[in-house]
Motif scaffolding. Structure first.
Motif, PDB file in Angstrom:
ATOM      1  N   PHE A 131      64.703  39.611  44.135  1.00 57.94           N
ATOM      2  CA  PHE A 131      63.347  40.070  43.864  1.00 57.94           C
ATOM      3  C   PHE A 131      62.343  38.983  44.234  1.00 57.94           C
ATOM      4  O   PHE A 131      62.582  37.800  43.983  1.00 57.94           O
ATOM      5  N   PHE A 132      61.220  39.383  44.809  1.00 63.01           N
ATOM      6  CA  PHE A 132      60.054  38.513  44.808  1.00 63.01           C
ATOM      7  C   PHE A 132      58.868  39.351  44.352  1.00 63.01           C
ATOM      8  O   PHE A 132      58.643  40.466  44.840  1.00 63.01           O
ATOM      9  N   ILE A 133      58.168  38.835  43.373  1.00 63.74           N
ATOM     10  CA  ILE A 133      57.093  39.563  42.703  1.00 63.74           C
ATOM     11  C   ILE A 133      55.832  38.722  42.815  1.00 63.74           C
ATOM     12  O   ILE A 133      55.831  37.543  42.442  1.00 63.74           O
ATOM     13  N   PHE A 134      54.770  39.300  43.339  1.00 67.00           N
ATOM     14  CA  PHE A 134      53.569  38.501  43.549  1.00 67.00           C
ATOM     15  C   PHE A 134      52.311  39.291  43.189  1.00 67.00           C
ATOM     16  O   PHE A 134      52.283  40.520  43.235  1.00 67.00           O
ATOM     17  N   SER A 135      51.290  38.553  42.818  1.00 66.61           N
ATOM     18  CA  SER A 135      49.977  39.125  42.540  1.00 66.61           C
ATOM     19  C   SER A 135      49.163  39.181  43.824  1.00 66.61           C
ATOM     20  O   SER A 135      49.329  38.347  44.717  1.00 66.61           O
ATOM     21  N   THR A 136      48.236  40.136  43.899  1.00 69.04           N
ATOM     22  CA  THR A 136      47.368  40.222  45.062  1.00 69.04           C
ATOM     23  C   THR A 136      46.232  39.201  45.021  1.00 69.04           C
ATOM     24  O   THR A 136      45.432  39.128  45.958  1.00 69.04           O
ATOM     25  N   GLY A 137      46.125  38.419  43.951  1.00 67.80           N
ATOM     26  CA  GLY A 137      45.275  37.240  43.962  1.00 67.80           C
ATOM     27  C   GLY A 137      43.787  37.438  43.794  1.00 67.80           C
ATOM     28  O   GLY A 137      43.007  36.548  44.108  1.00 67.80           O
ATOM     29  N   TYR A 138      43.371  38.584  43.312  1.00 69.14           N
ATOM     30  CA  TYR A 138      41.944  38.826  43.061  1.00 69.14           C
ATOM     31  C   TYR A 138      41.847  39.724  41.832  1.00 69.14           C
ATOM     32  O   TYR A 138      42.859  40.204  41.310  1.00 69.14           O
ATOM     33  N   ALA A 139      40.644  39.945  41.344  1.00 71.37           N
ATOM     34  CA  ALA A 139      40.451  40.840  40.207  1.00 71.37           C
ATOM     35  C   ALA A 139      39.154  41.609  40.392  1.00 71.37           C
ATOM     36  O   ALA A 139      38.232  41.151  41.088  1.00 71.37           O
ATOM     37  N   ASP A 140      39.071  42.788  39.778  1.00 67.71           N
ATOM     38  CA  ASP A 140      37.831  43.552  39.806  1.00 67.71           C
ATOM     39  C   ASP A 140      36.690  42.717  39.242  1.00 67.71           C
ATOM     40  O   ASP A 140      36.895  41.838  38.402  1.00 67.71           O
ATOM     41  N   ALA A 141      35.488  43.021  39.666  1.00 63.91           N
ATOM     42  CA  ALA A 141      34.316  42.232  39.273  1.00 63.91           C
ATOM     43  C   ALA A 141      34.065  42.310  37.770  1.00 63.91           C
ATOM     44  O   ALA A 141      34.311  43.332  37.122  1.00 63.91           O
ATOM     45  N   ASP A 142      33.577  41.203  37.227  1.00 62.44           N
ATOM     46  CA  ASP A 142      33.170  41.173  35.829  1.00 62.44           C
ATOM     47  C   ASP A 142      31.809  41.841  35.668  1.00 62.44           C
ATOM     48  O   ASP A 142      31.103  42.127  36.650  1.00 62.44           O
ATOM     49  N   ALA A 143      31.415  42.028  34.401  1.00 63.38           N
ATOM     50  CA  ALA A 143      30.065  42.492  34.112  1.00 63.38           C
ATOM     51  C   ALA A 143      29.085  41.331  34.297  1.00 63.38           C
ATOM     52  O   ALA A 143      29.468  40.166  34.173  1.00 63.38           O
ATOM     53  N   PRO A 144      27.822  41.628  34.608  1.00 65.19           N
ATOM     54  CA  PRO A 144      26.836  40.544  34.715  1.00 65.19           C
ATOM     55  C   PRO A 144      26.739  39.773  33.399  1.00 65.19           C
ATOM     56  O   PRO A 144      26.889  40.341  32.313  1.00 65.19           O
ATOM     57  N   ASP A 145      26.501  38.477  33.498  1.00 67.81           N
ATOM     58  CA  ASP A 145      26.332  37.667  32.294  1.00 67.81           C
ATOM     59  C   ASP A 145      25.078  38.113  31.548  1.00 67.81           C
ATOM     60  O   ASP A 145      24.018  38.343  32.153  1.00 67.81           O
ATOM     61  N   LEU A 146      25.192  38.232  30.236  1.00 67.45           N
ATOM     62  CA  LEU A 146      24.076  38.717  29.440  1.00 67.45           C
ATOM     63  C   LEU A 146      22.940  37.703  29.442  1.00 67.45           C
ATOM     64  O   LEU A 146      23.149  36.490  29.366  1.00 67.45           O
ATOM     65  N   ALA A 147      21.727  38.235  29.513  1.00 67.89           N
ATOM     66  CA  ALA A 147      20.554  37.363  29.623  1.00 67.89           C
ATOM     67  C   ALA A 147      20.408  36.432  28.428  1.00 67.89           C
ATOM     68  O   ALA A 147      19.864  35.331  28.566  1.00 67.89           O
ATOM     69  N   LYS A 148      20.910  36.841  27.271  1.00 66.76           N
ATOM     70  CA  LYS A 148      20.714  36.016  26.077  1.00 66.76           C
ATOM     71  C   LYS A 148      21.436  34.674  26.167  1.00 66.76           C
ATOM     72  O   LYS A 148      21.117  33.743  25.421  1.00 66.76           O
ATOM     73  N   TYR A 149      22.414  34.557  27.089  1.00 65.07           N
ATOM     74  CA  TYR A 149      23.111  33.285  27.239  1.00 65.07           C
ATOM     75  C   TYR A 149      22.448  32.386  28.279  1.00 65.07           C
ATOM     76  O   TYR A 149      22.892  31.266  28.511  1.00 65.07           O
TER      77      TYR A 149
END
Length: 534
Positions: A330-348
């Motif tokens: 077996f060789f098992i691998f990740s595709t190395g990316y992720a779906d986009a995060d939500a925008p950072d909240l303005a309060k921070y």
């Protein structure tokens, strides 16, 4: 079957040049499993929710590389699978993304779209012709004079076709519209067993009864927090506005569907029955539900990993029953990316903003009109890339490098733009670590003339496509695992380039590495490593 076994011995002898009794063993079956968006930090963070036969077994008995580095920018599902199976970067293998702009038609082109071949159980015309180098599976077919069996099964056609390569026996993926497993006439076979599966137990006959609820009590899912309140969830797929199957493919249940078809494949074909290595390429999904952000669906993400753990355990049990784990690599691998995060909240008060590619391209065209006279200078844009109209530039007898340079100088002034890379800079410019990664993702015939790099934290808004993406350049740890056959267990924390996977597997199968692969194999994977010569 005796004839095939004899052929395998002759083939092995031809590669080694040694007497038969001194040959190193080869796996009967190689299973390549790509897990879309698999994250090493999530695998470890949710470990208390797992059983003993999935991730925990792989981490205990396998050789685990915690951080597989792709070595190029803008990694996605297609470019990652192509990089692993060819052992080469997009600049060489040609798969720069799932889609790119076709200069001839000035429209987006899918990386496996090919009108020369008909679809089976689909109207999608598909082939692997756009992959410009050989793949690991191609080399296996060539090295065994076509006698190795190569099948690829994935929810998404890009992953299925690229892994099957140019010479595979078949590539199968789920039809977004009908839920049937489909294929293409590019490959020689659409097996009868898969037709029977579609007719008798296809997903379309079962999707109305599938409901996704937390496997464990919701209060156990405490590893991801969110600004939004979520006590539990319940998702069904009966009435999903005509997109039931597309939604299903973003859930962990699609991994079980892949397992079902893999089981049919193993039971109805002679894979793994003799001394010639066969190859089964599979693909799972570990991304966000319905492409929501983790903050919007934190319980779904945690439950997805729990169910993924179970799917892995079931796959290992299946292979053990049908072929034997000692006979399977077996060789098992990740595709190395992720779906986009939500925008950072303005309060921070984290710096952020919005970047609009369409408006940027339109303003660039207006600027070039002011400088060089009226004309459609910007032919198209796609993602972060801008394609200039070479025909207009040539007719006006303008210097293309000059026009590209002036365009870059104009674009760099936009708010939110971090850097603008030109084709000439990538092909001829000085080396820096960042330029190197962008250059590896650039193909001179398929990429744009200008690549716009947006600042971290900014949101790229595609108005026509009604799509947004938050730019985040933090490294996502992508795990790589070798398991079974003659693999030496161990945990490696040092980053390793994915281009080394193909030559490592080629060496263990006693075949050539893919023809564009210039990387050395990984060291010390095998428990009983032998040298061919004294």
């Amino acid at each position: 079957m005796k004839e095939r076994l004899l052929t395998s011995l002759i083939t092995a002898l031809a590669f080694s040049g040694l007497p038969a009794q001194t040959l190193p063993s080869v796996p009967r079956l190689v299973v390549g499993l790509s897990i879309d968006q698999l994250r090493a930090d999530y695998v470890e963070a949710f470990s208390s929710l797992y059983g003993e036969k999935g991730f925990k077994r792989l981490w205990k008995e396998g050789r685990v590389y915690q951080n597989a580095d792709y070595g190029f920018s803008a990694v996605d599902k297609a470019s990652s699978v192509a990089a692993v199976y060819t052992g080469a970067m997009p600049s060489v293998n040609g798969i720069i993304a799932e889609n790119w702009m076709d200069r001839r038609t000035v429209r987006p082109l899918n990386c496996v779209e090919d009108p020369a071949y008909m679809g089976i159980y689909t109207d999608e015309s598909t082939s692997a012709a756009a992959v410009l180098s050989s793949t690991l599976t191609d080399e296996l077919k060539a090295g065994t004079q076509g006698r190795a069996y190569v099948y690829s099964i994935a929810p998404f056609r890009e992953a299925a076709v690229i892994a099957a390569g140019h010479a595979g026996d078949g590539a199968f993926w789920l039809n977004d519209a009908t839920g049937k497993w489909c294929g293409t006439t590019y490959y020689p076979e659409f097996p009868y067993w898969l037709t029977q599966y579609n007719d008798r137990q296809g997903l379309d006959q079962r999707i109305g009864d599938i409901v996704w609820e937390p496997l464990w009590p919701a209060e156990k899912y405490t590893f991801l927090s969110s600004e939004w309140e979520q006590d539990t969830f319940r998702h069904s797929f009966k009435d999903f506005r005509g997109a039931s199957y597309r939604a299903f493919k973003t859930t962990p249940f699609v991994n079980d569907e892949v397992n079902r078809v893999a089981a049919e494949c193993l039971r109805n074909s002679p894979m793994g029955e003799d001394g010639i290595p066969d190859f089964l390429a599979l693909s799972y999904y570990a991304g966000n539900y319905a492409h929501k952000t983790v903050m919007e669906a934190p319980l779904e993400m945690q439950d997805a990993y729990v169910r993924l753990d179970q799917s892995l355990a079931e796959l290992l049990d299946l292979i053990d029953r049908e072929v034997g784990l000692r006979n399977t690599l077996f060789f098992i691998f990740s595709t190395g990316y992720a779906d986009a995060d939500a925008p950072d909240l303005a309060k921070y008060r984290i710096p952020a903003g919005k970047f609009y590619p369409e408006r940027c391209a339109a303003l660039l065209n207006m600027y070039l009109n002011a400088v060089y006279g009226e004309g459609l200078f910007v032919e198209a844009y796609h993602g972060s890339q801008i394609y200039l109209n070479h025909e207009v530039i040539e007719k006006k007898q303008l210097d293309l490098p000059e026009v590209i340079g002036k365009s870059a100088d104009f674009l760099i002034q936009f708010s939110g733009v971090s850097e603008v890379y030109t084709a000439y800079r990538l092909l001829l410019g000085a080396w820096t670590p960042e330029v190197y990664r962008v250059r590896n993702s650039f193909h001179r015939e398929r990429s744009g003339d200008l690549l716009v790099d947006v600042l971290p934290g900014w949101t790229v808004v595609q108005e026509k496509a009604e799509d947004t993406k938050v730019v985040r350049k933090a490294c996502m740890a992508a795990p790589l695992v070798f398991f079974g056959w003659d693999v030496k267990p161990g945990l490696v924390r040092t980053p390793v380039n994915v281009g080394r996977i193909a030559p490592s597997l080629a060496g263990m199968m006693r075949i050539r590495a893919p023809n564009a692969c210039s990387n050395p194999p990984l060291e010390d994977i095998r428990a009983n490593k032998q040298t061919d010569l004294p």
